[in-house]
Write an enzyme that holds these catalytic residues in place. Structure first.
Site, PDB file in Angstrom:
ATOM      1  N   THR A  72      -2.877   3.117   0.108  1.00 17.09           N
ATOM      2  CA  THR A  72      -3.170   4.054   1.195  1.00 17.09           C
ATOM      3  C   THR A  72      -4.197   3.531   2.193  1.00 17.09           C
ATOM      4  O   THR A  72      -3.960   3.550   3.403  1.00 17.09           O
ATOM      5  CB  THR A  72      -3.641   5.402   0.615  1.00 17.09           C
ATOM      6  OG1 THR A  72      -2.548   5.993  -0.093  1.00 17.09           O
ATOM      7  CG2 THR A  72      -4.098   6.349   1.712  1.00 17.09           C
ATOM      8  N   ASP A 156      -9.817  11.611   2.476  1.00 13.70           N
ATOM      9  CA  ASP A 156     -10.877  11.109   3.353  1.00 13.70           C
ATOM     10  C   ASP A 156     -10.460   9.823   4.059  1.00 13.70           C
ATOM     11  O   ASP A 156     -10.605   9.683   5.274  1.00 13.70           O
ATOM     12  CB  ASP A 156     -12.186  10.908   2.577  1.00 13.70           C
ATOM     13  CG  ASP A 156     -12.006  10.213   1.234  1.00 13.70           C
ATOM     14  OD1 ASP A 156     -11.135   9.328   1.123  1.00 13.70           O
ATOM     15  OD2 ASP A 156     -12.737  10.550   0.292  1.00 13.70           O
TER      16      ASP A 156
END
Length: 537
Positions: A72, A156
């Site tokens: 990611t 985040d």
């Protein structure tokens, strides 16, 4: 009269020259999305979501990541910097830091604090570990910091890395159910964010629960509900519909939103509120909204790429995107925004599902590999010489090796020999081989582009195709194989002509292409390879 018309003409020319950019750029990243999902679920999509983007926009059918590991954080960083981890420095979601002597997280920053209703750890985040600029940074610079940049995600890292170093804000989801940020961006949340959080907009989704969007018969592209390749959401009895989210919420709190399609829905609600309250796309100075939908990744990891839950998640995301496009049409204007949609990586098939269909592969949990390395080292050298195994990287304790009078090169070779006898291993590359890569070894080239000499390990392991370093259920990603690298890439809106390409493209071409499209400086780490079709106006 002639002077009057001449003046009008000049005003028109100046206006045309000034309007060289859209009012708003929207970057959408769908976490863990395979290009194949756009084909497999097509019959069940609405006409106004993914199909609208594909039919009225430009589709790259063969866009791929060009490095390993496909995770990611590196994915988001590479999309927005136009550079691979070897340059942008984001070599994993987390990785072992030789300097710190422990694992570090991609957006950790001990110098900033949480703002909003989150824990101290949740908000101690910033883009300081990102080494190169992003297209969002270049927009800020190119507009003399008048164009706004906002990043948002359930994760985040999905908010922070796309927003870059100069963002006005990045917002991410806390387990408390609130969107939070850090003091890197400001001293207090904007009032509209606080109001959105106070409304607890996640509760209607929790109370409604998760049932199939369509009749069960429509999910014939997926395996049956409650198949052996699915994990369980929050330790529920069985992975079957309907899911009682209220009961899960009572035990686990608002954290449950992440692993349902409604995490995406909540984020879209938040994005629309941001457009309204921050007045994005309201003037002729281009703004940039970076949105990363994370719930697809959580559902995929737990339940796998062939689950009804995953299909339902994408059918609901399709409707969410349709609604979001309609909102952009009304608030920004159909011809005033430029949108792209891609993924940060794709994912593997569940190895046990493949094995049950006679493909000789298997899943091997990473902790089992770490243990085998430790056991081998202890048996061979009397001590564990391996400091860490993560992200397919092996880090050696060089001080211990030196103190024992061992040669590092020989230790590396001994471990390579051991690893090459493991069922799942295809190749093992040493640091020296990686740094001297000429590009002729296809997979070594992926590793080279994902390797930062100051942060990666002494050895990097390449598993065989189909093998997965993960548990028995669900799925994961990280390899340079097509099932992990092949991602969707769609462009839509401002000065985008409908069309399609089947030529192989690299995800790192997005950012420099946007720079040329928007007439901005390119991000400073990019190789500057571009998607020429998008520049054809």
């Amino acid at each position: 009269m002639k002077k009057f018309f001449l003046l009008l003409s000049l005003v028109g020319i100046v206006g045309a020259q000034a309007q060289q950019r859209p009012k708003l750029v929207v970057g959408i990243v769908v976490d863990q999305m395979k290009m194949e999902y756009l084909y497999r679920f097509s019959d069940d999509f609405s006409p106004n979501g993914f199909k609208r983007l594909m039919e009225k926009g430009f589709v790259y059918h063969n866009a791929n990541f060009n490095y390993m590991p496909t995770y990611t954080a590196p994915g988001h960083a590479s999309i927005y910097t136009g550079a691979t981890p070897s340059v942008n420095g984001i070599v994993g979601n987390d990785w072992y830091s030789r300097k710190l002597g422990k694992s570090m997280y991609c957006t950790d920053d001990a110098d900033v604090k949480t703002i909003g209703d989150g824990t101290a750890k949740e908000g101690a985040m910033s883009p300081k570990n990102l080494l190169s600029t992003t297209i969002t940074d270049e927009l800020r610079l190119g507009t003399n910091f008048r164009g706004k940049v906002i990043g948002m995600s359930i994760k985040d890292r999905g908010a922070i890395l796309p927003a870059g170093h100069f963002a006005n804000w990045a917002f991410w989801y806390s387990g408390t159910g609130a969107f939070i940020s850090s003091t890197f961006y400001g001293t207090a949340l904007p009032d509209w964010v606080t109001q959105f959080n106070n409304e607890k907009n996640y509760m209607p989704y929790i109370n409604a629960g998760w049932s199939l969007l369509k009749p069960a018969a429509d999910y014939n592209e997926s395996l049956p509900d409650d198949n052996p390749y699915e994990g369980k959401l929050f330790n529920c009895d069985k992975p079957v519909f309907p899911y009682n989210l209220k009961a899960m919420y009572e035990k686990h709190g608002a954290e449950v939103m992440r692993s349902t399609p409604f995490g995406n829905s909540l984020l879209a609600d938040f994005a629309k509120k941001a457009i309204e309250k921050e007045e994005l796309g309201k003037d002729n100075i281009t703004d940039f909204l970076a949105v990363s939908f994370s719930s697809t990744d959580y559902v995929g990891h737990i339940l796998g790429p062939r689950s009804m839950e995953l299909q339902d998640t994408y059918l609901r995301l399709d409707l969410t995107i349709a609604d979001f496009l309609n909102y952009l049409d009304k608030t920004v204007g159909k011809d005033n925004y430029l949108l792209f949609l891609t993924a940060d990586h794709a994912c593997a098939e569940n190895a046990n599902h493949l094995k049950d269909h006679k493909y000789n592969v298997k899943n091997i949990p990473g902790k089992d590999i770490a243990k085998s390395l430790k056991d081998f080292s202890t048996a061979t050298y009397g001590e564990n010489l391996v400091t860490d195994y993560s992200n397919f990287n092996i880090y050696f304790n060089k001080d211990l090796i030196k103190s024992k009078g061992l040669e590092l090169a020989k230790v590396k070779q001994t471990f390579k020999d051991f690893l090459m006898n493991q069922e799942q291993v295809k190749r093992v590359y040493a640091e020296e081989e990686i740094l001297s890569s000429t590009g002729s070894d296809y997979f070594l080239n992926f590793i080279n582009k994902g390797y930062d000499v100051s942060q990666n390990g002494d050895l990097v392991v390449l598993d065989k195709p189909g093998y997965i370093e993960y548990g028995a259920t669900g799925t994961s990603h990280g390899t340079p194989y097509a099932y992990d690298t092949h991602a969707p890439l769609l462009f839509y809106g401002w000065k985008i002509k409908p069309g399609e390409s089947f030529d192989k493209k690299e995800i790192t071409e997005i950012a420099p292409t946007l720079a040329l499209k928007l007439k901005l400086e390119m991000p400073n780490g990019t190789e500057a390879k571009i998607l020429t079709e998008i520049l054809d106006e």
